[in-house]
Motif scaffolding. Structure first.
Motif, PDB file in Angstrom:
ATOM      1  N   VAL A 284       7.834   5.397 -17.918  1.00 39.35           N
ATOM      2  CA  VAL A 284       7.398   5.543 -16.525  1.00 39.35           C
ATOM      3  C   VAL A 284       7.044   4.183 -15.929  1.00 39.35           C
ATOM      4  CG1 VAL A 284       5.659   6.547 -14.994  1.00 39.35           C
ATOM      5  CG2 VAL A 284       6.577   7.889 -16.912  1.00 39.35           C
ATOM      6  N   VAL A 285       6.339   3.352 -16.703  1.00 35.81           N
ATOM      7  CA  VAL A 285       5.959   2.021 -16.220  1.00 35.81           C
ATOM      8  C   VAL A 285       7.203   1.200 -15.896  1.00 35.81           C
ATOM      9  CG1 VAL A 285       4.842  -0.151 -16.821  1.00 35.81           C
ATOM     10  CG2 VAL A 285       3.752   2.021 -17.439  1.00 35.81           C
ATOM     11  N   VAL A 286       8.190   1.241 -16.782  1.00 36.36           N
ATOM     12  CA  VAL A 286       9.430   0.502 -16.532  1.00 36.36           C
ATOM     13  C   VAL A 286      10.138   1.053 -15.295  1.00 36.36           C
ATOM     14  CG1 VAL A 286      11.745   0.021 -17.434  1.00 36.36           C
ATOM     15  CG2 VAL A 286       9.737  -0.200 -18.922  1.00 36.36           C
ATOM     16  N   THR A 287      10.144   2.373 -15.131  1.00 40.25           N
ATOM     17  CA  THR A 287      10.762   2.984 -13.954  1.00 40.25           C
ATOM     18  C   THR A 287      10.107   2.496 -12.672  1.00 40.25           C
ATOM     19  OG1 THR A 287      11.344   4.972 -15.194  1.00 40.25           O
ATOM     20  CG2 THR A 287      11.270   5.161 -12.793  1.00 40.25           C
ATOM     21  N   VAL A 288       8.766   2.467 -12.677  1.00 35.71           N
ATOM     22  CA  VAL A 288       8.027   2.002 -11.501  1.00 35.71           C
ATOM     23  C   VAL A 288       8.403   0.560 -11.167  1.00 35.71           C
ATOM     24  CG1 VAL A 288       5.739   1.426 -10.611  1.00 35.71           C
ATOM     25  CG2 VAL A 288       6.102   3.593 -11.830  1.00 35.71           C
ATOM     26  N   MET A 289       8.405  -0.306 -12.165  1.00 35.45           N
ATOM     27  CA  MET A 289       8.703  -1.717 -11.937  1.00 35.45           C
ATOM     28  C   MET A 289      10.167  -1.912 -11.521  1.00 35.45           C
ATOM     29  SD  MET A 289       6.601  -3.343 -15.165  1.00 35.45           S
ATOM     30  CE  MET A 289       7.174  -4.990 -14.809  1.00 35.45           C
TER      31      MET A 289
ATOM     32  N   ARG B 197       0.832  -1.208   0.000  1.00 37.72           N
ATOM     33  CA  ARG B 197       0.000   0.000   0.000  1.00 37.72           C
ATOM     34  C   ARG B 197       0.869   1.260   0.000  1.00 37.72           C
ATOM     35  NH1 ARG B 197      -3.409  -3.169   3.431  1.00 37.72           N
ATOM     36  NH2 ARG B 197      -2.393  -2.320   5.293  1.00 37.72           N
ATOM     37  N   LEU B 198       1.966   1.215   0.753  1.00 37.03           N
ATOM     38  CA  LEU B 198       2.872   2.361   0.765  1.00 37.03           C
ATOM     39  C   LEU B 198       3.493   2.566  -0.607  1.00 37.03           C
ATOM     40  CD1 LEU B 198       4.515   4.568   2.198  1.00 37.03           C
ATOM     41  CD2 LEU B 198       6.185   2.812   2.809  1.00 37.03           C
ATOM     42  N   VAL B 199       3.925   1.492  -1.248  1.00 34.28           N
ATOM     43  CA  VAL B 199       4.531   1.589  -2.579  1.00 34.28           C
ATOM     44  C   VAL B 199       3.529   2.161  -3.575  1.00 34.28           C
ATOM     45  CG1 VAL B 199       5.470   0.248  -4.504  1.00 34.28           C
ATOM     46  CG2 VAL B 199       6.200  -0.256  -2.165  1.00 34.28           C
ATOM     47  N   LEU B 200       2.293   1.669  -3.531  1.00 33.08           N
ATOM     48  CA  LEU B 200       1.264   2.171  -4.447  1.00 33.08           C
ATOM     49  C   LEU B 200       0.995   3.651  -4.211  1.00 33.08           C
ATOM     50  CD1 LEU B 200      -1.280  -0.808  -4.427  1.00 33.08           C
ATOM     51  CD2 LEU B 200       0.214  -0.107  -6.317  1.00 33.08           C
ATOM     52  N   ALA B 201       0.927   4.055  -2.934  1.00 30.30           N
ATOM     53  CA  ALA B 201       0.686   5.467  -2.628  1.00 30.30           C
ATOM     54  C   ALA B 201       1.852   6.333  -3.112  1.00 30.30           C
ATOM     55  CB  ALA B 201       0.496   5.640  -1.119  1.00 30.30           C
ATOM     56  N   TYR B 202       3.074   5.824  -2.945  1.00 32.50           N
ATOM     57  CA  TYR B 202       4.257   6.557  -3.402  1.00 32.50           C
ATOM     58  C   TYR B 202       4.208   6.788  -4.911  1.00 32.50           C
ATOM     59  CZ  TYR B 202       9.156   7.396  -4.630  1.00 32.50           C
ATOM     60  OH  TYR B 202      10.322   7.920  -5.142  1.00 32.50           O
ATOM     61  N   TRP B 203       3.958   5.718  -5.665  1.00 32.73           N
ATOM     62  CA  TRP B 203       3.957   5.861  -7.122  1.00 32.73           C
ATOM     63  C   TRP B 203       2.747   6.645  -7.622  1.00 32.73           C
ATOM     64  CZ3 TRP B 203       8.284   5.786  -9.177  1.00 32.73           C
ATOM     65  CH2 TRP B 203       9.271   4.846  -8.852  1.00 32.73           C
ATOM     66  N   ALA B 204       1.654   6.615  -6.867  1.00 31.24           N
ATOM     67  CA  ALA B 204       0.496   7.411  -7.270  1.00 31.24           C
ATOM     68  C   ALA B 204       0.837   8.894  -7.273  1.00 31.24           C
ATOM     69  CB  ALA B 204      -0.677   7.145  -6.320  1.00 31.24           C
ATOM     70  N   VAL B 205       1.763   9.292  -6.406  1.00 30.00           N
ATOM     71  CA  VAL B 205       2.188  10.690  -6.354  1.00 30.00           C
ATOM     72  C   VAL B 205       3.346  10.959  -7.314  1.00 30.00           C
ATOM     73  CG1 VAL B 205       3.181  12.480  -4.857  1.00 30.00           C
ATOM     74  CG2 VAL B 205       1.414  10.938  -3.971  1.00 30.00           C
TER      75      VAL B 205
ATOM     76  N   THR C  40      14.032  -3.173  -7.231  1.00 26.31           N
ATOM     77  CA  THR C  40      15.323  -2.855  -6.606  1.00 26.31           C
ATOM     78  C   THR C  40      15.162  -2.568  -5.121  1.00 26.31           C
ATOM     79  OG1 THR C  40      16.114  -1.904  -8.696  1.00 26.31           O
ATOM     80  CG2 THR C  40      17.317  -1.320  -6.698  1.00 26.31           C
ATOM     81  N   VAL C  41      14.181  -1.751  -4.773  1.00 25.87           N
ATOM     82  CA  VAL C  41      13.952  -1.406  -3.362  1.00 25.87           C
ATOM     83  C   VAL C  41      13.539  -2.636  -2.568  1.00 25.87           C
ATOM     84  CG1 VAL C  41      12.445  -0.122  -1.803  1.00 25.87           C
ATOM     85  CG2 VAL C  41      13.430   1.010  -3.808  1.00 25.87           C
TER      86      VAL C  41
END
Length: 343
Positions: free
Chosen positions: A48-53, A16-24, A58-59
């Motif tokens: 952008v999609v590749v960056t998110v994935m 949920r934190l990851v999703l909230a981060y990428w939503a912003v 990595t994290v």
């Protein structure tokens, strides 16, 4: 700590934190790519999609695999994997974004190091947020464990009632039934009232001081049937004090009075005076020292039990003052507002 951090997958709250981060962050990245490349939004969207994935994977690896290595000494030998991982991520960063953006791919040593740094800037904030979140979760978990341990200890301490108390009073009741049935009935009523108090407040951490004093009145009544006038009691209160506003650990007075009688001799000709004094912050039980001729076998668990209960209930301390002539125990009183506010 490491057992909590060594999970090899993201939890639901992590996700949920990851999703909230990428939503912003993702919309900001999209605008940045459009601005830097001059592409349309649709053309920049796959980047952008590749960056998110790429950054999320990595994290996830860093937080769940490498972070625990810094906390577990026996795995310090594996820390050599960290720079290797960072260099590999730097090389992948150059390959992935070189291919997507049409840049020349240069995998020389310095370029790979620069790629690792650039990639770290990309996922750094997410890594910090996820690490901080897991640390916060760990602290919450530790607090819950400590609270459960404290509640368990308190339940055990509350259960440590003196078995002699019931035995002695049943003997008194048996004698009264034989010689004075009417008084035996009154004794039984007082005895029942005392146990109703114990049952009513057995699961409570604090009770109003007024209730505790009513309880000890019943207890003193029972004591007078066992010891006659060998022990005398006096209570002192400041004028206008609100006894319902002050709280005390249930059974405190019974234990302190019982402790006095267990270790000190009294007789009808020279009663031992036990003084119960109350201030706005403390309740004290004071008496002259008059040790019994025959020492009483005692493990000292009664006062230690009470001391531990007060410690567990917010690091409150019991004060014992012993001189050659007197002995006093003072326990802290708690304002009801403090307990309700803490709850």
């Amino acid at each position: 700590m490491t057992s909590f951090l060594l999970k090899h997958r993201l939890t639901r709250s992590d996700a949920r934190l990851v999703l909230a981060y990428w939503a912003v962050v993702a919309p900001v990245l999209l605008l940045q790519y459009v601005s830097d490349t001059g592409w349309s939004g649709w053309r920049a969207l796959p980047v952008v999609v590749v960056t998110v994935m790429f950054d999320t994977v990595t994290v996830a690896i860093i937080v769940s695999q490498f972070l625990p290595l810094f906390l577990e000494r026996k795995h310090w030998s594996r820390l050599g994997q960290v720079p290797v991982f960072l260099l590999v991520s730097g090389g992948l960063y150059l390959i992935v974004y070189g291919s997507l953006l049409g840049h020349r791919i240069d995998l020389s040593g310095m370029r790979i190091v620069l790629g690792a740094v650039a990639h770290a800037k990309s996922y750094g904030l997410l890594a910090v947020l996820l690490t901080a979140k897991r640390y916060f979760d760990l602290q919450q978990k530790l607090l819950q464990v400590r609270q459960a341990q404290t509640e368990s200890e308190l339940r055990n301490l509350k259960a440590q009632l003196d078995p002699h108390f019931l035995f002695n009073n049943l003997n008194v009741l048996r004698a009264l039934i034989q010689h004075d049935p009417a008084e035996a009935n009154e004794f039984l009523n007082r005895f029942a009232a005392l146990y109703r108090f114990l049952i009513r407040y057995k699961d409570e951490d604090f009770v109003p001081l007024a209730e505790e004093l009513r309880f000890v009145e019943e207890y003193i009544y029972l004591l007078r049937h066992r010891f006659g006038t060998a022990y005398d009691f006096r209570q002192t209160f400041p004028e206008g004090i609100d006894l319902d506003r002050l709280l005390i650990v249930p059974g405190t007075l019974q234990l302190l009075v019982e402790n006095v009688i267990k270790h000190n001799a009294g007789n009808d000709d020279e009663p031992l005076l036990i003084t119960i004094s109350v201030t706005e912050t403390t309740l004290a039980v004071t008496h002259p020292r008059r040790p019994k001729l025959t020492p009483v076998d005692s493990t000292g668990t009664g006062l230690a039990n009470l001391r531990e209960r007060y410690r567990l209930l917010g690091n409150r301390e019991i004060t014992v003052t012993a001189t050659a002539a007197t002995f006093a125990v003072a326990v802290p009183l708690v304002a009801a507002a403090q307990v309700y506010h803490a709850a």
